[in-house]
Design an enzyme around this catalytic site. Structure first.
Site, PDB file in Angstrom:
ATOM      1  N   SER A  34       0.859  -1.197   0.000  1.00 56.80           N
ATOM      2  CA  SER A  34       0.000   0.000   0.000  1.00 56.80           C
ATOM      3  C   SER A  34       0.889   1.238   0.000  1.00 56.80           C
ATOM      4  O   SER A  34       1.864   1.307   0.744  1.00 56.80           O
ATOM      5  CB  SER A  34      -0.871   0.037   1.261  1.00 56.80           C
ATOM      6  OG  SER A  34      -1.590  -1.150   1.393  1.00 56.80           O
ATOM      7  N   HIS A  65      -4.430  -4.084  -3.683  1.00 56.95           N
ATOM      8  CA  HIS A  65      -3.390  -5.060  -4.048  1.00 56.95           C
ATOM      9  C   HIS A  65      -3.903  -5.860  -5.250  1.00 56.95           C
ATOM     10  O   HIS A  65      -4.759  -6.725  -5.109  1.00 56.95           O
ATOM     11  CB  HIS A  65      -3.106  -6.026  -2.890  1.00 56.95           C
ATOM     12  CG  HIS A  65      -2.510  -5.361  -1.683  1.00 56.95           C
ATOM     13  ND1 HIS A  65      -1.171  -5.421  -1.378  1.00 56.95           N
ATOM     14  CD2 HIS A  65      -3.071  -4.624  -0.716  1.00 56.95           C
ATOM     15  CE1 HIS A  65      -0.943  -4.744  -0.276  1.00 56.95           C
ATOM     16  NE2 HIS A  65      -2.078  -4.246   0.154  1.00 56.95           N
ATOM     17  N   HIS A  87      -1.221 -12.130   1.917  1.00 56.49           N
ATOM     18  CA  HIS A  87      -0.828 -11.952   3.322  1.00 56.49           C
ATOM     19  C   HIS A  87      -1.133 -13.211   4.122  1.00 56.49           C
ATOM     20  O   HIS A  87      -2.092 -13.933   3.828  1.00 56.49           O
ATOM     21  CB  HIS A  87      -1.574 -10.761   3.933  1.00 56.49           C
ATOM     22  CG  HIS A  87      -1.192  -9.446   3.333  1.00 56.49           C
ATOM     23  ND1 HIS A  87      -1.796  -8.945   2.201  1.00 56.49           N
ATOM     24  CD2 HIS A  87      -0.247  -8.547   3.697  1.00 56.49           C
ATOM     25  CE1 HIS A  87      -1.245  -7.781   1.896  1.00 56.49           C
ATOM     26  NE2 HIS A  87      -0.307  -7.514   2.789  1.00 56.49           N
ATOM     27  N   TYR A  89      -2.401 -13.189   7.002  1.00 55.71           N
ATOM     28  CA  TYR A  89      -3.695 -13.012   7.692  1.00 55.71           C
ATOM     29  C   TYR A  89      -4.887 -13.396   6.830  1.00 55.71           C
ATOM     30  O   TYR A  89      -5.993 -13.547   7.327  1.00 55.71           O
ATOM     31  CB  TYR A  89      -3.854 -11.578   8.235  1.00 55.71           C
ATOM     32  CG  TYR A  89      -3.856 -10.474   7.220  1.00 55.71           C
ATOM     33  CD1 TYR A  89      -4.924 -10.269   6.349  1.00 55.71           C
ATOM     34  CD2 TYR A  89      -2.791  -9.584   7.136  1.00 55.71           C
ATOM     35  CE1 TYR A  89      -4.923  -9.248   5.419  1.00 55.71           C
ATOM     36  CE2 TYR A  89      -2.776  -8.553   6.208  1.00 55.71           C
ATOM     37  CZ  TYR A  89      -3.844  -8.402   5.359  1.00 55.71           C
ATOM     38  OH  TYR A  89      -3.834  -7.380   4.438  1.00 55.71           O
ATOM     39  N   GLU A  90      -4.659 -13.524   5.516  1.00 57.70           N
ATOM     40  CA  GLU A  90      -5.752 -13.953   4.642  1.00 57.70           C
ATOM     41  C   GLU A  90      -5.986 -15.458   4.737  1.00 57.70           C
ATOM     42  O   GLU A  90      -6.926 -15.975   4.135  1.00 57.70           O
ATOM     43  CB  GLU A  90      -5.453 -13.565   3.196  1.00 57.70           C
ATOM     44  CG  GLU A  90      -5.487 -12.059   2.973  1.00 57.70           C
ATOM     45  CD  GLU A  90      -4.934 -11.655   1.617  1.00 57.70           C
ATOM     46  OE1 GLU A  90      -5.717 -11.208   0.780  1.00 57.70           O
ATOM     47  OE2 GLU A  90      -3.724 -11.810   1.398  1.00 57.70           O
ATOM     48  N   ALA A 117       3.100  -1.004   3.991  1.00 55.41           N
ATOM     49  CA  ALA A 117       2.513   0.027   4.842  1.00 55.41           C
ATOM     50  C   ALA A 117       2.735  -0.408   6.285  1.00 55.41           C
ATOM     51  O   ALA A 117       2.691  -1.609   6.582  1.00 55.41           O
ATOM     52  CB  ALA A 117       1.020   0.140   4.558  1.00 55.41           C
ATOM     53  N   MET A 214       2.159  -6.098   8.782  1.00 53.34           N
ATOM     54  CA  MET A 214       1.669  -7.479   8.675  1.00 53.34           C
ATOM     55  C   MET A 214       2.231  -8.217   7.466  1.00 53.34           C
ATOM     56  O   MET A 214       1.597  -9.139   6.954  1.00 53.34           O
ATOM     57  CB  MET A 214       0.138  -7.478   8.589  1.00 53.34           C
ATOM     58  CG  MET A 214      -0.542  -6.763   9.743  1.00 53.34           C
ATOM     59  SD  MET A 214      -2.326  -6.656   9.485  1.00 53.34           S
ATOM     60  CE  MET A 214      -2.810  -5.509  10.776  1.00 53.34           C
ATOM     61  N   SER A 215       3.404  -7.812   7.008  1.00 48.15           N
ATOM     62  CA  SER A 215       3.952  -8.472   5.811  1.00 48.15           C
ATOM     63  C   SER A 215       5.473  -8.456   5.857  1.00 48.15           C
ATOM     64  O   SER A 215       6.082  -8.274   6.909  1.00 48.15           O
ATOM     65  CB  SER A 215       3.462  -7.750   4.553  1.00 48.15           C
ATOM     66  OG  SER A 215       4.028  -6.461   4.468  1.00 48.15           O
ATOM     67  N   ASN A 238       0.095   5.439   9.429  1.00 50.19           N
ATOM     68  CA  ASN A 238      -0.698   5.846  10.619  1.00 50.19           C
ATOM     69  C   ASN A 238       0.203   5.737  11.843  1.00 50.19           C
ATOM     70  O   ASN A 238       1.222   5.032  11.804  1.00 50.19           O
ATOM     71  CB  ASN A 238      -1.904   4.917  10.782  1.00 50.19           C
ATOM     72  CG  ASN A 238      -1.473   3.460  10.898  1.00 50.19           C
ATOM     73  OD1 ASN A 238      -1.144   2.831   9.884  1.00 50.19           O
ATOM     74  ND2 ASN A 238      -1.453   2.925  12.106  1.00 50.19           N
ATOM     75  N   HIS A 250      -8.451   0.743   8.294  1.00 50.06           N
ATOM     76  CA  HIS A 250      -7.808   0.390   7.030  1.00 50.06           C
ATOM     77  C   HIS A 250      -7.949   1.543   6.036  1.00 50.06           C
ATOM     78  O   HIS A 250      -7.057   1.794   5.223  1.00 50.06           O
ATOM     79  CB  HIS A 250      -8.451  -0.896   6.486  1.00 50.06           C
ATOM     80  CG  HIS A 250      -7.768  -1.433   5.268  1.00 50.06           C
ATOM     81  ND1 HIS A 250      -6.414  -1.739   5.250  1.00 50.06           N
ATOM     82  CD2 HIS A 250      -8.239  -1.725   4.025  1.00 50.06           C
ATOM     83  CE1 HIS A 250      -6.092  -2.187   4.044  1.00 50.06           C
ATOM     84  NE2 HIS A 250      -7.171  -2.194   3.280  1.00 50.06           N
TER      85      HIS A 250
HETATM   86  N1  HPA Z   1      -0.401  -2.117  12.475  1.00 45.81           N
HETATM   87  C1  HPA Z   1      -0.171  -3.201  11.724  1.00 45.81           C
HETATM   88  N2  HPA Z   1      -0.068  -3.153  10.405  1.00 45.81           N
HETATM   89  C2  HPA Z   1      -0.218  -1.969   9.806  1.00 45.81           C
HETATM   90  C3  HPA Z   1      -0.473  -0.801  10.519  1.00 45.81           C
HETATM   91  C4  HPA Z   1      -0.575  -0.883  11.932  1.00 45.81           C
HETATM   92  O1  HPA Z   1      -0.792   0.114  12.641  1.00 45.81           O
HETATM   93  N3  HPA Z   1      -0.566   0.208   9.620  1.00 45.81           N
HETATM   94  C5  HPA Z   1      -0.381  -0.341   8.388  1.00 45.81           C
HETATM   95  N4  HPA Z   1      -0.163  -1.671   8.499  1.00 45.81           N
END
Ligand code: HPA
Length: 279
Positions: A34, A65, A87, A89-90, A117, A214-215, A238, A250
C-alpha cells in the site's frame, strides 16, 4: 503445513513461465505494498501478466493489491514489479505467501526491494513518512522456513545482515536526490489482521521496534535463504494504536498510502536509476 507446501509447484515451473513472458532479464524485483502501487505507472515499456497465469502465485485479496506482475524499465533499469501480495492473515500458508520470492530467485533475480505500509511506533514518526528498514523483529509466531528443507538451500539461515547495506545506501542516496526525508528503523511483523492494542504497541516499543506491519518479514527470510540481496521500505501510514487520538482504520492506511504515491514513485524511480548505474 507440509501438505500445503506440497500442492505448490516447483518454483522453477513458475520461473520458466516468467522467462517466456519476459523480454528483459531484470536483476531487480520490487514488491509493491500500500502506498507504492503507482510505481507501475512509471514503468516504461510496461507489460503485465496476472498472478493467476503464473503457477503457484497466490490469489491476492486486500483492496489496493492487484495481483499482477509487471515488467518494464524503471528509471531506465529493467525491473520486475509485483503489484499485490498475499498476506498470512488472509489464511494462506507461509509457503504460499513466499512462493513468488522463490520463483523470482529461480528466474534469476538478484536483488529484491520489498515495500509495505506500517504503523509508526517511534514517537518521531508521522503518517506519510518513509522508513528504510534496517532490521526486523519476527513477531508472527512462525517462520516460513519451518517444515521440509528446500533441496540445495540452507535451513538455518543467517539473518545478521538481512538488509543489504549497499541497497539501503542506494535508497538513501535516492532519497537525498529527491529531497525526501528517509527515516531508518526496525520493522516488527505481526500476523494481523486485527490491529494491535495500545499495550502491545508499548511492549513493541520496548522491544526496539520503530514500526509495525503485517507483511515483508516472511519474504525477507525466504529471499535470504535463496541468496537474494534485500532492501525494504515502509510507508508509515498511521500512528500505531494508542499513539493517536482516534481509532485505527484500514481506510486511513489506504488514504495515507494514496497521498504519498508521488513521493514513493519518485524515490523508487531514482533508486532504480542509481541501481542501474551501479552494475
Ligand atoms: N499495524 C499493523 N499493520 C499496519 C499498521 C498498523 O498500525 N498500519 C499499516 N499496516
Amino acid at each position: 503445513m507440509s501438505r500445503m507446501r506440497n500442492v505448490l509447484p516447483n518454483p522453477q515451473v513458475a520461473a520458466a513461465r516468467l522467462r517466456r513472458f519476459c523480454r528483459l532479464r531484470p536483476r531487480l524485483a520490487i514488491v509493491l505494498g500500500s502506498g507504492f502501487q503507482a510505481v507501475v505507472r512509471a514503468l516504461e515499456g510496461a507489460r503485465k501478466v496476472s498472478y493467476s497465469r503464473l503457477p503457484g502465485f497466490p490469489p491476492t485479496g486486500v483492496s489496493g493489491h492487484a495481483g499482477e506482475l509487471w515488467e518494464g524499465r524503471l528509471g531506465g533499469t529493467p525491473a520486475l514489479v509485483l503489484s499485490g501480495r498475499a498476506h498470512f492473515y488472509e489464511g494462506h500458508s507461509m509457503a504460499q505467501i513466499t512462493f513468488a520470492v522463490r520463483a523470482l530467485a529461480a528466474f534469476g533475480v538478484r536483488d529484491l526491494l520489498l515495500t509495505n505500509a506500517a504503523g509508526g511506533i517511534n514517537p518521531r514518526f508521522r503518517p506519510g513518512d518513509l522508513m528504510l528498514v534496517r532490521d526486523h523483529i519476527n513477531f508472527m509466531g512462525t517462520n516460513p522456513l519451518r517444515g521440509p528443507v528446500s533441496p540445495g538451500l540452507p535451513q538455518f539461515v543467517d539473518l545478521t545482515c538481512a538488509y543489504d547495506p549497499a541497497l539501503g545506501g542506494l535508497l538513501e542516496r535516492a532519497a537525498r536526490r529527491c529531497g525526501v526525508r528517509l527515516r531508518r528503523g526496525v520493522y516488527l511483523a505481526v500476523c494481523g489482521p486485527s490491529y494491535e492494542t495500545p499495550a502491545e504497541i508499548r511492549a513493541f516499543r520496548r522491544l526496539g521496534a520503530d514500526a509495525v506491519g503485517m507483511s515483508t518479514v516472511p519474504e525477507v527470510i525466504v529471499a535470504r535463504q535463496c541468496g537474494l540481496r534485500v532492501a525494504a521500505l515502509s510507508c508509515i501510514t498511521n500512528l500505531a494504536a494508542g499513539l493517536a487520538r482516534g481509532a485505527l482504520s484500514h481506510a486511513e492506511v489506504l488514504e495515507t498510502g494514496q497521498k504519498i504515491q508521488t513521493v514513493a514513485v519518485g524515490l523508487l524511480k531514482t533508486f532504480a536509476e542509481l541501481y542501474g548505474g551501479e552494475k
